[in-house]
Scaffold this active site. Structure first.
Site, short mmCIF file in Angstrom:
data_model
loop_
_atom_site.label_atom_id
_atom_site.label_comp_id
_atom_site.label_asym_id
_atom_site.label_seq_id
_atom_site.Cartn_x
_atom_site.Cartn_y
_atom_site.Cartn_z
N GLY A 159 -2.45 -3.95 1.22
CA GLY A 159 -2.37 -5.39 1.28
C GLY A 159 -1.30 -5.92 2.22
O GLY A 159 -0.70 -5.18 2.98
N GLY A 186 1.12 -3.42 3.86
CA GLY A 186 1.22 -2.20 3.09
C GLY A 186 -0.08 -1.43 3.23
O GLY A 186 -0.96 -1.80 4.00
N GLY A 187 -0.21 -0.32 2.49
CA GLY A 187 -1.42 0.49 2.59
C GLY A 187 -2.65 -0.25 2.12
O GLY A 187 -3.76 0.00 2.59
N VAL A 205 2.19 -8.36 2.76
CA VAL A 205 3.40 -8.79 2.08
C VAL A 205 3.93 -10.04 2.79
O VAL A 205 4.07 -10.05 4.02
CB VAL A 205 4.48 -7.69 2.08
CG1 VAL A 205 5.70 -8.16 1.29
CG2 VAL A 205 3.92 -6.40 1.49
N ASP A 223 5.10 8.83 -1.28
CA ASP A 223 4.99 8.33 0.10
C ASP A 223 6.35 7.87 0.61
O ASP A 223 6.49 6.77 1.16
CB ASP A 223 3.97 7.18 0.18
CG ASP A 223 3.57 6.87 1.62
OD1 ASP A 223 3.75 7.75 2.49
OD2 ASP A 223 3.10 5.75 1.88
N LYS A 225 3.10 -9.69 -2.60
CA LYS A 225 2.10 -8.78 -2.04
C LYS A 225 0.73 -9.11 -2.61
O LYS A 225 0.59 -9.28 -3.82
CB LYS A 225 2.46 -7.32 -2.35
CG LYS A 225 1.51 -6.30 -1.70
CD LYS A 225 2.03 -4.88 -1.86
CE LYS A 225 1.11 -3.88 -1.17
NZ LYS A 225 1.61 -2.49 -1.26
#
Length: 784
Positions: free
Chosen positions: A73, A70-71, A75, A200, A90
């Protein structure tokens, strides 16, 4: 002793020992050194870990595999051993675990935890294990819309997922996608009802659930909720380029709201339907400009072709002004439902002709008398406005493209090339902030040790203009202070420093520019926390992520550099530079295959980049693929004939292939080109001299070896290889005492390879000499 360039520090690299004389690093070989592994925390594997590290324990979770990034972290698919269920877990990236990042992460969990809708992916629970924040979500079996789009348009690689049914009929395929989005919009409406704006929305954040066939919205990492505020600051660019609304591009926080999500959902639907984005541009900055200014002209063509009513729905969802879009996600979904049921849609296109027709209905007599005049005037007026607007947009796009290319050139070390690009951008738009700052930094980079008063004055003028555009940025004053000090104006420098101290940095741009200054001063320990602060404020601060990666690479911390470049490639997959740098790191970690894949990605994005061709060729050479390496070096030189490292390494390949004449020509051309530069690259120039020296010594040609051997020592006096080769030259000329003097210097500079020295037949006459034996013992003692 032929040498090539050390990819880590740029120093000289001994092909025989694969060790760098400058930094001591041992470079990757075809087999490669052991791969560095990231430090783990709380039982977490490093981001991007191979499958052989799983399963792995993290508190009461059993990690099964990494699902994606993810942006902020990573997953994982995991098993909750307490509640006995499979979840998506996450966690924060190892380098994003500061207080601000944890707050943002916790906010994401709280926002997603409030969601309860079949088309949304909620949060089960959240907390921290051994200091690492985490949260869990239902494990949705399925694929992202990003993964589904290729199969919708007949270009999917491999087997199509069993749950993805793609109708053969074009019209049926359109209706299937529209139905998916009806559900996704219903979920979005639920989020909006709770006061949550996603900010987003894009194909990778929509999951096609294999069990229900519904499209589910996930990843609320940059979402904003009215009951949780205070973390997003003015000036932060939030969202993903390509799917951002105009108000997001303009960073107008007051205007960003539910209508912004509607715009992004419209773009995402259009992408799913036609496999393309609504605008086209070669660089990100140009695309952003088009989002704000370019007229929206959606195409009916595609696979499949889009009906007029559906295009009208999309055009309304993607209106430039938030007030002209659908008033809610529900209204958007309702119009899609009408389209599917063949009912009249609520959205209606009203262009100039439509407005004229409505006026004519109200004033039929007047319209009949003046129709020709009105139509002519309207046509001329529209054409003039369109031409003026198009010219303005094209100029802005050109400036943005030149500025971005200039920033890339600066990152690649081509400061003269960057200067030319910034010059062009400023000539078109003298008040472009990034171009002014970019040129000031390029001039700063080009300053010689003696300083160039003309360049200092130009840089100061650029900063004066930049400061008038953004008077709130302390970094502009700080850079002026550095330049004034270089000019000898200590009083002026102290005044600018005082202004900078009175303006503490608040926005990501200011922290990033302060980090740039520290980086250019060679102070990476000071630069890294500044870049980190910029990233915590704006997780998509592209240049800060790249610059921090460069600092980690400069410090030899390949693990952290790799993480930064992996994040950059994930956030900005269409930029070549992070793929190139990630390839360099992977090569140094011995992962040659993965490095080559990254370089190929970089070349696909920027095929005209000579440096990437060089890096690709160097990796091929280390992997033993000499033929393709030679091709890559030659391609790099076609693009940039002055790229000395490519010419040096091409010469080494030619020499190894027995083509001595061609190798001499390449090394000689490298010397001529580099000495003609205003500021030659001493390290690369020394390599060219050293390789010529070594080649002529091997031939036994003392006369030809004299100049390159002496020039190598002159150019790189602290390089032990230069002194070793000078010793060989002295032996060739019959001067053993001078040879021993050169060997003394070689050993004093750190050469510890006694076995290599003893095996070198050129020094056979010295083996019984006491000074020679003493040197051998010193080398062995140092090696121990």
């Amino acid at each position: 002793m032929p040498v090539t360039r050390c990819p880590t520090c740029g120093g000289t690299l001994d092909d025989a020992t694969r060790s760098c004389a400058s930094c001591g690093a041992r470079a990757a070989t075809a087999t490669g050194p052991p791969t560095a592994t990231a430090p783990t925390s709380g039982g977490l594997p490093p981001p991007g870990a191979r499958s052989d590290v799983f399963p792995r324990d993290f508190g009461h979770f059993r990690l099964r595999r990494e699902i994606g990034h993810g942006g902020m972290g990573v997953v994982y698919e995991a098993e909750d051993t307490k509640l006995l269920r499979r979840v998506a877990l996450k966690t924060l990236f190892p380098l994003e675990r500061g207080e601000r990042s944890r707050e943002r992460f916790l906010r994401e969990a709280r926002i997603a935890g409030a969601l309860d809708h079949p088309n949304l992916v909620p949060v089960h629970d959240y907390g921290a294990i051994e200091g690492v924040a985490y949260y869990t979500m239902p494990l949705v079996q399925g694929i992202s819309l990003e993964e589904a789009i290729p199969f919708l348009h007949g270009r999917g690689a491999g087997d199509r997922p069993a749950h993805l049914r793609v109708p053969e009929d074009d019209a049926d395929r359109v209706r299937l996608v529209v139905r998916w989005f009806e559900g996704a919009l219903a979920g979005l409406q639920r989020a909006h009802d709770l006061g949550i704006v996603h900010r987003d929305i894009k194909p990778s954040n929509l999951i096609l659930d294999a069990s229900t066939g519904q499209l589910r919205l996930t990843d609320f990492g940059v979402a904003r909720a009215r009951h949780l505020t205070g973390l997003t600051q003015q000036g932060t660019l939030v969202g993903t380029i390509g799917y951002m609304s105009p108000e997001q591009v303009q960073r107008d926080l007051d205007a960003i709201g539910p209508a912004s999500d509607i715009y992004s959902m419209g773009v995402t639907l259009y992408r799913a339907l036609v496999d393309d984005l609504p605008y086209s541009a070669e660089v990100a900055g140009s695309y952003l400009e088009r989002i704000v200014s370019a007229p929206l002209e959606l195409q009916r063509v595609g696979v499949p072709a889009l009906p007029r009513d559906l295009l009208t729905i999309l055009e309304k969802a993607m209106e430039k002004s938030p007030g002209r879009r659908y008033p809610s996600a529900r209204a958007f979904a309702e119009d899609l439902g009408r389209f599917v049921r063949y009912e009249p849609i609520g959205a209606r296109p009203v262009g100039p002709v439509g407005r004229l027709a409505r006026w004519a209905q109200r004033k039929p007599a007047t319209a009949a008398l003046s129709a020709i005049l009105i139509v002519a005037a309207l046509t001329v007026g529209v054409l003039v406005r369109v031409q003026q607007r198009s010219s303005r947009i094209l100029r802005a796009q050109r400036v943005e493209a030149q500025t971005v290319e200039g920033q890339y050139a600066s990152l690649a070390g081509d400061h003269a090339g960057a200067l030319r690009l910034f010059d062009r951008a400023i000539a078109t738009n003298p008040r472009h902030f990034e171009a002014r700052i970019g040129r000031a930094l390029a001039l700063y980079d080009l300053l010689s040790d003696e300083n160039d008063p003309g360049r200092i004055e130009r840089a100061l003028e650029d900063l004066r203009v930049a400061g008038s555009i953004r008077p709130d940025l302390s970094s502009v004053h700080l850079l002026r202070a550095h330049l004034l000090r270089r000019r000898g104006d200590e009083a002026g420098a102290l005044e600018e420093k005082g202004i900078a101290d009175a303006l503490p940095p608040r926005v990501a741009l200011d922290y990033r520019l302060r980090g740039d200054i520290a980086f250019r001063e060679g102070d990476c320990p000071a630069a890294v926390p500044l870049f980190t602060e910029a990233i915590e404020i704006d997780p998509q601060s592209f240049w800060a992520i790249l610059q921090r990666g460069r600092c980690h690479l400069r410090a030899g911390d390949l693990v952290r550099a790799r993480i930064d470049y992996e994040v950059a490639t994930h956030l900005f997959p269409d930029h070549a530079y992070p793929h190139n740098n990630l390839g360099n790191v992977l090569r140094e970690q011995g992962e040659t295959g993965e490095a080559l894949a990254e370089f190929r990605r970089a070349l696909a994005l920027d095929p005209g980049n000579a440096t990437i061709h060089f890096n690709y060729g160097e990796t091929l050479r280390l992997a033993g693929n000499v033929r393709e390496a030679e091709e890559s070096f030659r391609r790099a030189l076609e693009i940039d004939p002055l790229l000395i490292n490519a010419r040096n390494n091409l010469g080494v390949i030619l020499l190894d292939s027995g083509l001595e004449g061609e190798a001499i020509r390449e090394f000689g051309e490298a010397v001529r080109n580099e000495t003609s530069r205003e500021k030659p690259d001493a390290a690369e120039l020394a390599i060219a001299h050293t390789n010529l020296c070594d080649l002529f010594i091997a031939r036994g040609d003392a006369a030809a070896a004299a100049e390159p051997c002496l020039r190598a020592v002159e150019t790189a006096p602290d390089n032990p290889i230069s002194h070793y080769n000078l010793a060989l030259y002295r032996m060739l000329t019959g001067d053993p005492a001078a040879a021993l003097d050169a060997l003394e210097r070689d050993v004093a500079l750190g050469d510890t390879d006694a076995d290599y020295l003893l095996a070198d037949a050129s020094f056979a006459p010295l083996r019984s000499h006491p000074r020679f034996r003493a040197l051998v013992e010193r080398m062995r003692a140092a090696a121990r």
